[in-house]
Scaffold this active site. Structure first.
Site, PDB file in Angstrom:
ATOM      1  N   SER A  97       1.366  -1.312   0.319  1.00  0.00           N
ATOM      2  CA  SER A  97      -0.057   0.100  -0.214  1.00  0.00           C
ATOM      3  C   SER A  97       0.441   1.298  -0.469  1.00  0.00           C
ATOM      4  O   SER A  97       1.877   1.182   0.818  1.00  0.00           O
ATOM      5  CB  SER A  97      -0.658   0.129   1.489  1.00  0.00           C
ATOM      6  N   SER A  98       0.266   2.379  -0.350  1.00  0.00           N
ATOM      7  CA  SER A  98       1.080   3.196  -0.643  1.00  0.00           C
ATOM      8  C   SER A  98       0.988   4.081   0.851  1.00  0.00           C
ATOM      9  O   SER A  98       1.945   4.818   0.899  1.00  0.00           O
ATOM     10  CB  SER A  98       0.765   4.639  -1.618  1.00  0.00           C
ATOM     11  N   CYS A  99       0.179   4.312   1.627  1.00  0.00           N
ATOM     12  CA  CYS A  99       0.403   4.175   3.081  1.00  0.00           C
ATOM     13  C   CYS A  99       2.074   3.471   4.130  1.00  0.00           C
ATOM     14  O   CYS A  99       1.984   4.094   4.736  1.00  0.00           O
ATOM     15  CB  CYS A  99      -0.640   3.348   3.138  1.00  0.00           C
ATOM     16  N   TYR A 150      -1.113  -0.727  10.631  1.00  0.00           N
ATOM     17  CA  TYR A 150      -1.183  -1.231   9.260  1.00  0.00           C
ATOM     18  C   TYR A 150       0.017  -1.128   8.345  1.00  0.00           C
ATOM     19  O   TYR A 150       0.342  -2.343   7.193  1.00  0.00           O
ATOM     20  CB  TYR A 150      -2.460  -0.395   8.349  1.00  0.00           C
ATOM     21  N   HIS A 203     -13.158   2.847   3.181  1.00  0.00           N
ATOM     22  CA  HIS A 203     -12.615   3.882   2.340  1.00  0.00           C
ATOM     23  C   HIS A 203     -13.294   4.944   2.000  1.00  0.00           C
ATOM     24  O   HIS A 203     -14.680   5.248   1.043  1.00  0.00           O
ATOM     25  CB  HIS A 203     -11.583   3.221   1.178  1.00  0.00           C
TER      26      HIS A 203
HETATM   27  O1  GFB Z   1      -9.678   6.087   1.595  1.00  0.00           O
HETATM   28  P1  GFB Z   1      -9.428   6.749   3.326  1.00  0.00           P
HETATM   29  O2  GFB Z   1     -10.279   6.415   4.476  1.00  0.00           O
HETATM   30  O3  GFB Z   1      -8.099   6.456   3.830  1.00  0.00           O
HETATM   31  O4  GFB Z   1      -9.788   8.428   3.179  1.00  0.00           O
HETATM   32  P2  GFB Z   1      -6.886   7.770   3.584  1.00  0.00           P
HETATM   33  C1  GFB Z   1      -9.701   9.267   3.832  1.00  0.00           C
HETATM   34  C2  GFB Z   1      -9.394  10.481   3.941  1.00  0.00           C
HETATM   35  O5  GFB Z   1     -11.112  10.827   2.988  1.00  0.00           O
HETATM   36  C3  GFB Z   1      -9.525  11.520   4.640  1.00  0.00           C
HETATM   37  C4  GFB Z   1     -11.392  12.113   3.962  1.00  0.00           C
HETATM   38  O6  GFB Z   1      -8.789  12.863   4.439  1.00  0.00           O
HETATM   39  C5  GFB Z   1     -11.100  12.329   5.506  1.00  0.00           C
HETATM   40  O7  GFB Z   1     -10.410  12.827   5.858  1.00  0.00           O
HETATM   41  N1  GFB Z   1     -13.294  11.493   4.186  1.00  0.00           N
HETATM   42  C6  GFB Z   1     -13.633  12.811   3.927  1.00  0.00           C
HETATM   43  C7  GFB Z   1     -13.732  11.052   4.146  1.00  0.00           C
HETATM   44  N2  GFB Z   1     -14.971  12.203   3.810  1.00  0.00           N
HETATM   45  C8  GFB Z   1     -14.669  10.502   4.297  1.00  0.00           C
HETATM   46  C9  GFB Z   1     -15.684   9.223   4.569  1.00  0.00           C
HETATM   47  O8  GFB Z   1     -17.123   9.530   4.562  1.00  0.00           O
HETATM   48  N3  GFB Z   1     -15.545   8.435   4.966  1.00  0.00           N
HETATM   49  C10 GFB Z   1     -14.102   7.905   4.449  1.00  0.00           C
HETATM   50  N4  GFB Z   1     -13.106   6.841   5.041  1.00  0.00           N
HETATM   51  N5  GFB Z   1     -13.421   9.150   4.518  1.00  0.00           N
HETATM   52  C11 GFB Z   1      -6.467   4.826   4.001  1.00  0.00           C
HETATM   53  C12 GFB Z   1      -5.299   4.270   5.626  1.00  0.00           C
HETATM   54  O9  GFB Z   1      -5.887   6.406   4.124  1.00  0.00           O
HETATM   55  O10 GFB Z   1      -5.989   3.768   3.036  1.00  0.00           O
HETATM   56  C13 GFB Z   1      -5.435   2.408   4.799  1.00  0.00           C
HETATM   57  O11 GFB Z   1      -6.596   4.397   6.073  1.00  0.00           O
HETATM   58  C14 GFB Z   1      -4.783   2.071   3.341  1.00  0.00           C
HETATM   59  O12 GFB Z   1      -3.727   2.185   5.679  1.00  0.00           O
HETATM   60  C15 GFB Z   1      -5.722   3.124   2.589  1.00  0.00           C
HETATM   61  O13 GFB Z   1      -3.599   2.604   2.899  1.00  0.00           O
HETATM   62  C16 GFB Z   1      -5.155   2.688   1.096  1.00  0.00           C
HETATM   63  O14 GFB Z   1      -6.435   7.206   2.104  1.00  0.00           O
HETATM   64  O15 GFB Z   1      -5.960   8.515   5.045  1.00  0.00           O
END
Ligand code: GFB
Length: 318
Positions: A108-110, A137, A180
């Protein structure tokens, strides 16, 4: 890869695993090996080793993982670290013992540091602290790629690691607590429209930037690498993305347009933005001859169509 090769897709029910199965089947591979989670729990070493010893797959794609969006990553920190460490350790070691010809590990890019220079190249691994919301993770993903690399170095295995950007697609998880951002916003916006709400509320500031790759494009990239390259051609790992990112604000606006919502976009500033930017340098994949095909608008429309027609019945069978 021989079209009759025994190819084990670990995690075939997931977003990426199911896209891999589609891609392999359409590519003429006729000997795919899958197991339901109820029949094979990859966190259990004895079970994993028995499966590999009995089935002796030629190739393995390791897409099995405990996954989720920012909320799930930040909340279930112990499970995200423990379960993923167990799965990766058990599968990589069992694959080595069973003489698997080639394995592809999905990272993952994380794995890259929070403050990595953008776009993030493969070389910035382990050059700084990780993003706190998904550190457990990310540590498991780094362990997975280091397992592959260490087995390659010590035992001459051919285990490659890919680091994809944020993935979305058909069969995604739309549960608002564990999903996500992209499926979460599609669902929230759709439900806001159905209820006739005046507003559609999105977490964070909208300033965080993300890069979104369609799951079928990721599957295509993985099979491209498995068919043409060996681990030694790729270094310890290789990035897979589109090469383009956008702010969450722009994603939300695009989703409003696709869904046809006419209310106002509002922000919940109490929620974390997570990593400010996570943009991959994909020049190595481009140099090898691969680039993503599905633009974000097309992908969003396809996923929204799936959500409307298939999601209710998919939910019932989960
Ligand atoms: O896809 P996501 O949950 O994960 O995106 P990450 C998070 C971003 O979207 C943050 C915004 O900037 C959140 O504030 N966001 C806005 C929301 N509204 C929402 C919502 O309703 N739900 C969610 N989930 N986010 C994940 C990692 O990071 O990406 C994992 O936690 C993994 O490790 C994955 O690498 C690909 O992009 O932040």
């Amino acid at each position: 890869m021989d079209k009759n090769a025994r190819i084990y897709v670990a995690g075939h029910r997931g977003l990426v695993g199911s896209a891999l199965v589609r891609r392999l089947e359409s590519g003429g591979y006729v000997n795919l090996l899958t197991r339901e989670h109820a029949d094979l729990d990859l966190t259990q070493q004895v079970a994993a080793e028995a499966f590999f010893a009995q089935e002796k797959p030629d190739y393995v794609v390791l897409a099995a993982a405990r996954v989720g969006g920012i909320y799930a990553n930040n909340t279930y920190r112990a499970e995200f670290l423990y379960q993923n460490l167990m799965i990766y350790s058990n599968v990589v070691c069992a694959a080595w013992k069973a003489g698997v010809k080639k394995l592809l590990f999905l990272g993952s890019s994380c794995v890259y540091p929070t403050r990595a220079a953008q776009p993030m190249s493969e070389e910035c691994l382990l050059t700084g602290p990780l993003e706190p919301t998904n550190e457990p993770y990310a540590v498991a993903k780094i362990a997975g790629l280091k397992l592959c690399d260490s087995f390659n170095q010590q035992y001459g295995t051919n285990f490659m690691s890919v680091m994809p950007t944020n993935i979305y697609g058909i069969g995604d998880n739309f549960d608002l607590k564990s999903s996500h951002v992209l499926p979460a916003l599609l669902r929230k916006c759709h439900e806001a429209k159905e209820r006739g709400d005046a507003t559609f509320n999105v977490w964070g500031s909208g300033e965080a930037r993300r890069e979104f790759l369609y799951a079928d494009d990721l599957a295509d990239a993985c099979i491209f690498l498995l068919e043409r390259y060996n681990a030694c051609d790729l270094g310890t790992h290789i990035n897979i993305g589109t090469g383009e990112d956008l702010p969450i604000r722009q994603l939300a606006e695009e989703i409003i347009d696709v869904v046809g919502f006419s209310g106002e976009l509002t922000w919940d500033h109490s929620k974390s933005d997570g990593m400010p930017r996570k943009w991959l340098n994909v020049s190595r994949m481009q140099d090898l001859g691969w680039s993503a095909k599905t633009d974000l608008r097309t992908g969003l429309e396809q996923v929204y169509a799936w959500y409307q027609s298939e999601y209710p019945s998919a939910l019932k069978t989960q």
